[in-house]
Design a protein around this motif. Structure first.
Motif, PDB file in Angstrom:
ATOM      1  N   ALA B 114      38.826   2.727 -11.103  1.00  0.00           N
ATOM      2  CA  ALA B 114      40.284   1.417 -10.682  1.00  0.00           C
ATOM      3  C   ALA B 114      41.260   1.632  -9.235  1.00  0.00           C
ATOM      4  O   ALA B 114      41.266   1.394  -8.377  1.00  0.00           O
ATOM      5  CB  ALA B 114      40.863   0.433 -11.619  1.00  0.00           C
ATOM      6  N   LEU B 115      41.268   3.277  -9.185  1.00  0.00           N
ATOM      7  CA  LEU B 115      42.280   3.930  -7.933  1.00  0.00           C
ATOM      8  C   LEU B 115      41.405   3.238  -6.388  1.00  0.00           C
ATOM      9  O   LEU B 115      41.931   3.336  -5.607  1.00  0.00           O
ATOM     10  CB  LEU B 115      42.316   5.053  -8.413  1.00  0.00           C
ATOM     11  CG  LEU B 115      43.131   5.445  -9.024  1.00  0.00           C
ATOM     12  CD1 LEU B 115      43.588   7.296  -9.536  1.00  0.00           C
ATOM     13  CD2 LEU B 115      44.905   5.015  -9.362  1.00  0.00           C
ATOM     14  N   ALA B 116      40.195   3.072  -7.182  1.00  0.00           N
ATOM     15  CA  ALA B 116      39.800   3.393  -5.629  1.00  0.00           C
ATOM     16  C   ALA B 116      39.898   2.006  -4.437  1.00  0.00           C
ATOM     17  O   ALA B 116      40.313   2.450  -3.702  1.00  0.00           O
ATOM     18  CB  ALA B 116      37.623   3.818  -5.969  1.00  0.00           C
ATOM     19  N   PRO B 117      39.834   0.959  -5.438  1.00  0.00           N
ATOM     20  CA  PRO B 117      39.959  -0.303  -4.513  1.00  0.00           C
ATOM     21  C   PRO B 117      41.404  -0.351  -3.968  1.00  0.00           C
ATOM     22  O   PRO B 117      41.767  -0.917  -2.665  1.00  0.00           O
ATOM     23  CB  PRO B 117      40.263  -1.111  -5.755  1.00  0.00           C
ATOM     24  CG  PRO B 117      39.563  -0.973  -6.691  1.00  0.00           C
ATOM     25  CD  PRO B 117      39.812   0.313  -6.400  1.00  0.00           C
ATOM     26  N   VAL B 118      42.164   0.742  -4.340  1.00  0.00           N
ATOM     27  CA  VAL B 118      44.078   1.054  -3.422  1.00  0.00           C
ATOM     28  C   VAL B 118      43.580   1.940  -2.677  1.00  0.00           C
ATOM     29  O   VAL B 118      43.970   1.417  -1.259  1.00  0.00           O
ATOM     30  CB  VAL B 118      44.937   0.738  -4.848  1.00  0.00           C
ATOM     31  CG1 VAL B 118      46.528   0.697  -3.481  1.00  0.00           C
ATOM     32  CG2 VAL B 118      44.167  -0.593  -5.847  1.00  0.00           C
ATOM     33  N   LEU B 119      43.310   2.796  -2.976  1.00  0.00           N
ATOM     34  CA  LEU B 119      43.596   4.142  -2.110  1.00  0.00           C
ATOM     35  C   LEU B 119      42.494   3.919  -1.269  1.00  0.00           C
ATOM     36  O   LEU B 119      42.652   4.485   0.134  1.00  0.00           O
ATOM     37  CB  LEU B 119      42.713   5.558  -3.128  1.00  0.00           C
ATOM     38  CG  LEU B 119      43.969   5.843  -4.737  1.00  0.00           C
ATOM     39  CD1 LEU B 119      43.841   7.116  -4.669  1.00  0.00           C
ATOM     40  CD2 LEU B 119      45.619   5.929  -3.872  1.00  0.00           C
ATOM     41  N   ILE B 120      41.248   3.945  -1.034  1.00  0.00           N
ATOM     42  CA  ILE B 120      39.666   3.959   0.205  1.00  0.00           C
ATOM     43  C   ILE B 120      40.884   2.980   1.663  1.00  0.00           C
ATOM     44  O   ILE B 120      40.808   3.609   2.685  1.00  0.00           O
ATOM     45  CB  ILE B 120      39.124   3.875  -0.753  1.00  0.00           C
ATOM     46  CG1 ILE B 120      38.174   5.043  -1.837  1.00  0.00           C
ATOM     47  CG2 ILE B 120      37.929   3.533   0.910  1.00  0.00           C
ATOM     48  CD1 ILE B 120      37.159   4.094  -2.028  1.00  0.00           C
ATOM     49  N   PRO B 121      41.281   1.872   0.541  1.00  0.00           N
ATOM     50  CA  PRO B 121      41.950   1.295   1.489  1.00  0.00           C
ATOM     51  C   PRO B 121      42.775   2.003   2.528  1.00  0.00           C
ATOM     52  O   PRO B 121      42.829   1.959   3.701  1.00  0.00           O
ATOM     53  CB  PRO B 121      42.191  -0.521   1.030  1.00  0.00           C
ATOM     54  CG  PRO B 121      41.259  -0.077   0.630  1.00  0.00           C
ATOM     55  CD  PRO B 121      40.870   0.924  -1.022  1.00  0.00           C
TER      56      PRO B 121
END
Lengths: 231, 232, 226, 57
Positions: B114-121
Motif C-alpha cells: 500500500a506504500l507503493a501508490p504514494v512512494l513510486i509517484p
C-alpha cells in the motif's frame, strides 16, 4: 485414564531463580469443580497456564485427558479453555467482529445471527457494534465468556473469574459456572474470593509458595494464612 | 471434530489485521508520510550533485524508504497482539501458529504494498525519472516481490522482539542484515527499470527475489511457532 | 578441565609450526609474492569460521528440538567463537586486500558476506543480553541462529550476482604443495584453538547459570491433611 | 583483475596480519580464562556455604 481431565505428577516450574511451582501432584475428577486457592504469587496462574500448554514445566508431567499439552497441543486446547484475567480482545474491533474472528477459527463457524443471539444472552446485544476498548471490565469479561461458549470445551480453566466485577457480574459468573457444571464440564477455578468460590466448588487445593499446602473437600478448606499444621 | 484448515485460519487472521489497520488509518498515513520524508531527505542529500545523480540513486533510495517505513508498521502489527494478550487468545482457540504467521505476514505484505501508490509517484517526481506504462507495471511487480520478502522475516522478527526492552533497536538490527540479498536484488532491478535494461537482465533479478521470497516464507512459517509458544 | 586445555596447547603448537613454516620455508607465490603468506592465516580462519557457524546451526536445531539447556550453552559458545574468528577473517582479509587490490575494502563477495554474517551473529549475542527468561533466551537464540545460517548462502549468491556485472571473481589458482602444507597445519591449529574457546566459553556459561540460579526445586513441604 | 608481475615486498602487511591474529586470539583466550577464574572463585565461595554437586567437563 484418558477420561481424567487433569493429572499432574511431580510438576515444577522455575522462572529464573525462583520456583513458581514445585512438587505438584494432583488429579481432577471428571465433571468436578476444583478451587485453586492461595495468595498472590503462590503459583495458581502458572499452574493454569501449564495446563493450557502456554508454559513448559521445568520438571514433572502434566496430562490433560491423557495427553501431554506440550506434545498434543492442539488436542488438549480443543478440549480445554482458559479464561485468563486478560480478555484476549483487540482494541479497535467491535464485539461482533471479535466474536466473528473467534468463530471463524473454530468449527462450526457461526453466522452473524447466532453471534448476535449469543451477545444478547449476556446482555451485550446493544453493544454489538461498539469498540471493545470502550467496554467496562464487566462487559469485557462477559464477552470473554462467550469465547468459552463458542469453544464448547470439556475442561474450563478460570483465572480469577470474580476479579474486577460488580455484584451483578459476579452473579452472572456463578450462574454460568452452575450451567457448565450441569452440563458435565470439568472446571478448575483459581480465585481470591474464597467464600464465594467455595460455595461453587466440590474440592479445593490450597497453594502456598508454589506447593500444595492442603487438598480436600472445598467446604472443609482452612482459611489461608492460618496455621495449617495445627489442623 | 475437524478444525478450519490453514488457509481459512490465515484468511481470518488477515481479515482481522486489515480491519485493525483500517481503524488505525491515521497511523497508516503517518507511516506513508514517513516514507515520503525519507525519499525527500535522500533527494536533498544528493540533489546538489545534479539531476544525473538523482536519477541514478532513485532505485536505491526508493528501496531504503520501503525498508525504513517497514520497521514502523511491522512493530505495530504485534503491539495490538500484545495489548490484551490477544495473540495468546488465538493460540488457545486453538489456532495453528503457522496460520497466525501467514495471516499476519500477508497483512504486512499488503501494508507494504500500500506504500507503493504514494512512494513510486513521489520518486518519479523528485528524482526526475520518467516511467512508461510497462515500467510502472514492472516496478509494481518488483515492489510486491520485495514487500513479500521483507514481510515474512519482518513478521517473525517483530514477533520475536515484541515485549523486549529495546524492540525498536533490535528488530532492524536483526532484520536488515537478513534482508541484504533482497535489498541488493531489488535495488538492481529498480535500477534496470529506471535506466533501461539493454541486456535483458530484469527477469533473472526478479526470479532471484521470488526465490528469496519462497525460502523466507517457508522457513519463517516453520520457525514462528517457537517464537510465540514457549511450550512448543 | 585439564583435557580442555590440551586443545589449546595443541592448537598453539600447531599454529607456531604452521606460521613459522609459512613465513620462512614456504616460497613466495608467483604473482602475489610474500603477501601470499597472509593467506596462511586468513584462509584457515575463514574455513573454521564457517565450520563453527555450522556447529552453531546444528546446536541451535538441537536446542530448539530438545529444549535442553546444554544445547543452548553450546550454541552460545559456538556463536561467540565464530564471531571472534569472523573478526579475524575480516581483519586479515582487509590487510590482504590493500597490497593486492590497492584498497583496504572492496565489496568482494566473500568479504561482504562475512561482514554481514558478523553483524548477524553479533546481533544475536546482543539479543541474548535483553532476555531474562532462560527458556525464552534459548528459543530466540536458536531461531535467529538458524535463520542467519540459512541466509548466509543467500547473501553470498546475492552479492555474487550483484558484483558479477562489475568484475570477474578472483579465484585462487591451484596451489603448490609448499603452500598447502602451512595452510593445512594452520587450519587444524585454528580448529583446535576454536574448540578450546568453545569449551571454555561453554564452561563459563554453565557456571554462570548454575551460580545465578537454584537448579534444584525447594524442599518438599509437609502437606496438611483434610 | 590481478595485477601484472609480482608484488614486491609487502612484508609489513604480512607481519600486521600475523600480529593481528596473535593479538586477537591471545586477548580472547585471556578474557575467557579470566572469566573462568572469577566464576570459579565465586563458586568456591558459595560451595563453602552449601555443599552442592558440580558436574565437571
Amino acid at each position: 485414564m484418558s477420561s481424567t481431565p487433569l493429572v499432574c505428577a511431580g510438576l515444577g516450574r522455575r522462572f529464573g531463580t525462583k520456583w513458581a511451582l514445585a512438587h505438584i501432584d494432583l488429579s481432577v475428577a471428571p465433571a468436578s469443580v476444583t478451587l485453586l486457592a492461595g495468595a498472590n504469587g503462590s503459583g495458581k496462574t502458572t499452574l493454569l497456564r501449564i495446563v493450557a500448554g502456554l508454559v513448559r514445566p521445568t520438571l514433572g508431567q502434566v496430562l490433560v485427558f491423557g495427553q501431554d499439552p506440550r506434545i498434543a497441543t492442539s488436542y488438549c486446547r480443543q478440549r480445554s479453555s482458559l479464561v485468563s484475567h486478560r480478555g484476549f480482545l483487540y482494541p479497535g474491533l467491535t464485539a461482533l467482529e471479535t466474536l466473528r474472528l473467534w468463530s471463524s477459527l473454530l468449527t462450526p463457524d457461526n453466522g452473524d445471527n447466532e453471534l448476535l443471539e449469543l451477545l444478547g444472552s449476556v446482555g451485550l446485544g446493544d453493544e454489538a457494534h461498539s469498540d471493545t476498548s470502550r467496554f467496562s471490565a464487566g462487559m469485557r469479561k462477559r464477552l470473554t465468556l462467550l469465547r468459552v461458549r463458542l469453544e464448547n470445551p470439556d475442561l474450563v480453566l478460570l483465572d480469577e473469574p470474580f476479579a474486577a466485577l460488580d455484584p451483578a457480574g459476579q452473579v452472572l459468573i456463578e450462574s454460568w459456572v452452575g450451567e457448565l457444571k450441569a452440563r458435565g464440564t470439568t472446571i478448575i477455578m483459581a480465585s481470591h474470593a474464597i467464600e464465594r468460590a467455595k460455595a461453587l466448588c466440590d474440592s479445593a487445593v490450597l497453594l502456598e509458595q508454589g506447593q500444595i499446602a492442603w487438598m480436600g473437600e472445598a467446604a472443609k478448606m482452612p482459611t489461608p494464612g492460618t496455621d495449617l499444621e495445627a489442623q | 471434530m475437524s478444525r478450519p484448515g490453514l488457509a481459512r485460519q490465515s484468511l481470518a487472521i488477515l481479515g482481522k489485521d486489515l480491519a485493525l489497520e483500517w481503524r488505525n488509518r491515521a497511523r497508516v498515513v503517518a507511516v506513508v508520510l514517513f516514507g515520503v520524508l525519507v525519499l525527500l531527505l535522500f533527494s536533498l542529500a544528493f540533489g546538489d550533485k545534479g539531476t544525473q545523480v538523482l536519477q541514478v540513486t532513485a532505485g536505491g533510495c526508493l528501496v531504503i524508504a520501503l525498508f525504513l517505513s517497514s520497521t514502523l508498521s511491522l512493530q505495530e502489527s504485534f503491539r495490538t497482539e500484545d495489548h490484551d494478550d490477544a495473540l495468546e487468545g488465538l493460540l488457545l482457540l486453538p489456532t495453528e501458529p503457522a496460520s497466525i504467521f501467514y495471516g499476519k505476514a500477508l497483512a504486512n505484505t499488503f501494508f507494504l504494498v500500500a506504500l507503493a501508490p504514494v512512494l513510486i509517484p513521489v520518486t518519479t517526481l523528485i528524482y526526475q525519472v520518467s516511467l512508461g506504462p510497462t515500467q510502472v507495471l514492472q516496478i509494481a511487480g518488483l515492489w510486491l516481490a520485495a514487500a513479500a520478502g521483507l514481510a515474512a522475516p519482518g513478521t517473525l522478527y517483530a514477533g520475536l522482539t515484541t515485549r523486549l526492552k529495546s524492540q525498536d533497536v533490535l528488530m532492524p538490527l536483526l532484520l536488515f542484515p537478513l534482508e541484504v540479498p533482497v535489498l541488493l536484488a531489488t535495488v538492481k532491478a529498480f535500477g534496470l527499470v529506471f535506466d533501461g535494461d539493454p541486456m535483458g537482465q530484469l527477469s533473472s533479478w526478479t526470479q532471484l527475489i521470488v526465490a528469496f521470497d519462497v525460502i523466507y516464507w517457508c522457513l519463517c512459517g516453520v520457525l514462528f511457532r517457537f517464537v510465540v509458544e514457549e511450550a512448543a | 578441565m585439564k583435557k580442555m586445555h590440551a586443545f589449546g596447547l595443541v592448537g598453539l603448537a600447531l599454529i607456531i609450526v604452521g606460521s613459522i613454516y609459512g613465513l620462512t620455508a614456504s616460497p613466495p607465490e608467483r604473482h602475489m609474492g610474500d603477501v601470499s603468506r597472509i593467506l596462511y592465516v586468513h584462509v584457515p580462519t575463514a574455513w573454521n569460521c564457517l565450520l563453527i557457524y555450522l556447529f552453531a546451526f546444528g546446536f541451535a536445531i538441537a536446542s530448539l528440538w530438545t529444549g535442553k539447556q546444554r544445547w543452548d550453552i553450546a550454541t552460545t559458545a559456538a556463536i561467540e567463537t565464530g564471531v571472534v574468528l569472523n573478526i579475524l577473517l575480516l581483519g586479515t582479509g582487509m590487510i590482504f586486500a590493500k597490497p593486492t587490490w590497492g584498497i583496504w575494502w572492496d565489496w568482494d563477495v566473500r568479504l561482504t558476506t562475512s561482514l554481514i554474517a558478523l553483524i548477524f551473529y553479533a546481533a544475536i549475542l546482543a539479543l541474548r543480553t535483553f532476555i531474562d527468561d532462560p527458556n525464552r533466551r534459548a528459543t530466540l537464540t536458536a531461531v535467529t541462529c538458524i535463520i542467519s545460517f540459512v541466509d548466509v548462502p543467500l547473501i553470498y549468491f546475492g552479492v555474487r550476482w550483484w558484483r558479477s556485472l562489475h568484475q570477474i571473481q578472483s579465484s585462487p589458482e591451484t596451489m603448490a604443495e609448499t603452500m598447502v602444507f602451512p595452510m593445512r597445519v594452520n587450519a587444524f591449529a585454528v580448529l583446535f584453538i576454536s574448540i578450546w574457546f568453545m569449551l571454555l566459553r561453554a564452561r563459563i556459561e554453565r557456571s554462570k547459570l548454575e551460580s545465578d540460579e537454584v537448579v534444584e526445586p525447594p524442599v518438599r513441604r509437609a502437606m496438611a491433611t483434610a | 583483475m590481478a595485477p601484472e608481475g609480482v608484488i614486491i615486498g609487502g612484508w609489513s602487511y604480512v607481519i600486521a596480519a600475523y600480529v593481528l591474529v596473535g593479538v586477537v586470539l591471545a586477548a580472547y583466550a585471556a578474557h575467557l580464562i579470566a572469566r573462568t577464574r572469577s566464576l570459579d572463585a565465586r563458586r568456591r565461595r558459595s560451595d563453602d556455604r552449601a555443599e552442592t554437586s558440580v558436574g565437571d567437563s
